[in-house]
Write an enzyme that holds these catalytic residues in place. Sequence first.
Site, PDB file in Angstrom:
ATOM      1  N   VAL A  39       0.634  -0.913  -0.244  1.00  0.00           N
ATOM      2  CA  VAL A  39      -0.342   0.306  -0.220  1.00  0.00           C
ATOM      3  C   VAL A  39       0.411   0.996  -0.297  1.00  0.00           C
ATOM      4  O   VAL A  39       2.091   0.886   0.177  1.00  0.00           O
ATOM      5  CB  VAL A  39      -0.766  -0.029   1.271  1.00  0.00           C
ATOM      6  CG1 VAL A  39      -2.232  -0.757   1.228  1.00  0.00           C
ATOM      7  CG2 VAL A  39      -0.545  -0.117   2.405  1.00  0.00           C
ATOM      8  N   SER A  40       0.256   2.611  -0.464  1.00  0.00           N
ATOM      9  CA  SER A  40       0.877   3.425  -0.306  1.00  0.00           C
ATOM     10  C   SER A  40       1.279   3.968   0.351  1.00  0.00           C
ATOM     11  O   SER A  40       2.277   4.555   0.893  1.00  0.00           O
ATOM     12  CB  SER A  40       0.533   4.518  -1.656  1.00  0.00           C
ATOM     13  OG  SER A  40       0.825   3.795  -3.287  1.00  0.00           O
TER      14      SER A  40
END
Length: 183
Positions: A9-10
């Site tokens: 995930v970012s």
Amino acid sequence: MAKIGYARVSTADQDNAVQVAALKASGCEVIREEKATGTTTSGRTELATVLDFIRDGDVLVVTRIDRLARSIADLQTIVRTLREKGAALQATEQPVDTSTAAGKAFLDMLGVFAEFETNLRRERQMEGIAKAKAEGIYKGRKSAIDADEIRRLRADGMGASAIAKSLGIGRASVYRLLDEEGE
């Protein structure tokens, strides 16, 4: 043959639990997770670990290709590394399997669209910033440099290099501030 999962995930406030569950359901024996941008592969230590240790016959599994890379160049580099090691790539939510011709073709198309999406997002962000600047709303981030402290240290006779070292900033930043003030 081992199935190795990779979840990404970012941002720190995002959760990759859904990805991890899907990777477990697909039979992954090992799952590496990280919170890092997908726009580059630099700084992604878990991905580097997977690529270092993946072996002939292993399969790297992701939920979607954009979890692996958001640029076609990075995606191709990762796929090339896997191919050189005799490993394959699969995605649980997309018909990607680099052990088949159709899977390879679909992978390339998805890579192009992931990069396109990133570029569109960047353009929208720049348009928003330009609009905010024109309206006087956007000021940029606050300066991390305490100009008053630099002036005080300079008045005490400290040189630019010493000031930079004591404040933990770059010497060029000190010179820039002092030049703006005519010192």
